[in-house]
Scaffold this active site. Sequence first.
Site, short mmCIF file in Angstrom:
data_model
loop_
_atom_site.label_atom_id
_atom_site.label_comp_id
_atom_site.label_asym_id
_atom_site.label_seq_id
_atom_site.Cartn_x
_atom_site.Cartn_y
_atom_site.Cartn_z
N GLY A 1 -41.49 -37.31 31.17
CA GLY A 1 -42.35 -37.21 29.99
C GLY A 1 -43.54 -38.14 30.14
N GLY B 1 -29.51 -37.08 41.23
CA GLY B 1 -30.03 -37.65 39.99
C GLY B 1 -31.30 -38.42 40.27
N CYS B 2 -31.85 -39.01 39.23
CA CYS B 2 -33.12 -39.73 39.36
C CYS B 2 -33.16 -40.82 38.30
CB CYS B 2 -34.27 -38.74 39.14
SG CYS B 2 -35.90 -39.50 39.18
N HIS C 1 -36.76 -36.36 47.95
CA HIS C 1 -36.82 -36.65 46.51
C HIS C 1 -37.97 -37.63 46.21
CE1 HIS C 1 -34.74 -37.61 42.54
NE2 HIS C 1 -35.63 -38.58 42.65
N GLU C 2 -38.04 -38.70 47.00
CA GLU C 2 -39.08 -39.72 46.74
C GLU C 2 -40.47 -39.18 47.06
OE1 GLU C 2 -38.19 -42.11 44.99
OE2 GLU C 2 -36.05 -41.82 45.33
N HIS D 1 -41.99 -37.28 44.23
CA HIS D 1 -42.56 -38.11 43.16
C HIS D 1 -44.05 -38.36 43.38
CE1 HIS D 1 -39.27 -39.08 40.51
NE2 HIS D 1 -38.51 -39.53 41.48
ZN LIG Z 1 -36.50 -39.86 41.29
#
Ligand SMILES: [Zn+2]
Length: 216
Positions: free
Chosen positions: A32, A132-133, A175-176, A179
């Site tokens: 968000g 997950g994160c 995953h990173e 981002h």
């Molecule tokens: Zn993450």
Amino acid sequence: MGAMRKVLNWYARLSPSRGKTSPPYEHVVQIGDPRLRKVSDPVPVDKIKSEEVQKVINKLRLVLHKYGSVGMSAPQIGVNMRMFVMRHTAKQISAVPPEIAKSKGMSVVPFTVFINPKIKVVDYQKVIYMEGCESVQGYSAEVPRYREVEVTGYDENGESATRVFKLWPARIAQHEMDHLDGKMFTDLMERRTLTCACWEEVNLSKGKVVIPFNPE
Ligand SMILES: [Zn+2]
């Protein structure tokens, strides 16, 4: 859709520093936050040794350790620079049942900094596991990831570095890396697998459970 409840924030109200924090944070921003959706900017190579960039690296290391994570990217501490850190210690792996650690292909990764990383897929076969994160606190879902990737970037000293990662470490790197391009695992997840990590606890405590957004 339920009624929006006010967020309980007793501690922040008591704190004289409320509203005065500025990035790089010592906490992880949550989904968000618009910074998680930006394409981050490359770091000029001649600035890697600057105080500003080194401060972000140090904060990434601090937050990674504080949260007990395996990866952390600069946008997650509020900084839209293309850098992330990762590690997977023997101690973290030993917290997972050995047969699961083995099947997921977990292996020790020393603390590694990547600046301006580029990713190349080595093995296009995809592997699906729950993921997950720290920026989606309390939830996880099945996410398909490439089996093997090569990451090339600069390290904290401004030296060029290439690493090949297989299986679990490859998942962390992908995953990173996402981002830095404003992507979250929720964009890639198998939607029906989204799980609240504490759903059983919610029943056992009759709903009286809270998800901590800071492990301290
Ligand atoms: Zn993450």
